[in-house]
Design a protein around this motif. Structure first.
Motif, PDB file in Angstrom:
ATOM      1  N   ASN A  30       0.824  -1.203   0.000  1.00  0.00           N
ATOM      2  CA  ASN A  30       0.000   0.000   0.000  1.00  0.00           C
ATOM      3  C   ASN A  30       0.862   1.258   0.000  1.00  0.00           C
TER       4      ASN A  30
ATOM      5  N   GLN B 194       2.286   1.898  -3.426  1.00  0.00           N
ATOM      6  CA  GLN B 194       1.275   2.455  -4.325  1.00  0.00           C
ATOM      7  C   GLN B 194       1.069   3.948  -4.076  1.00  0.00           C
ATOM      8  N   LYS B 195       1.120   4.351  -2.798  1.00  0.00           N
ATOM      9  CA  LYS B 195       0.963   5.768  -2.478  1.00  0.00           C
ATOM     10  C   LYS B 195       2.143   6.585  -3.008  1.00  0.00           C
TER      11      LYS B 195
END
Length: 100
Positions: free
Chosen positions: A3, A6-7
């Motif tokens: 995650n 992805q950020k």
């Protein structure tokens, strides 16, 4: 991809354009060429080499090549390490110091 990766990729997405990649490669090659051609003249033009500017300069050269050829690291640590945001800022600073 995690995650966090992805950020970070989303933060880098506005720079993930051919124009910025080409700019990164051109600036990186320009500064490497100037450094290899006449190191003393280049050093005087940017204000000298010291323990702060030299590692940042080498890192910016390497990071600009990684970004410029289109390689995108998968792990978030490497995405931050090879961030085009920081390397382009350093290369633009070196360009301004060299040309002005």
């Amino acid at each position: 991809m995690s995650n966090l990766a992805q950020k970070i990729a989303k933060v880098h997405q506005p720079l993930d354009k051919a124009l910025f990649r080409a700019l990164s490669l051109i600036l990186g090659f320009f500064h490497v060429a100037m450094l290899m051609w006449e190191p003393r003249v280049y050093s005087e033009a940017i204000g000298g080499f010291n323990s702060t500017i030299s590692p940042l300069m080498i890192w910016a050269f390497c990071s600009s090549m990684v970004f410029g050829i289109g390689f995108t690291p998968r792990h978030w640590v490497w995405q931050l390490f090879f961030s085009p945001i920081f390397s382009l800022l350093i290369l633009l600073y070196l360009t301004a110091a060299y040309l002005l």
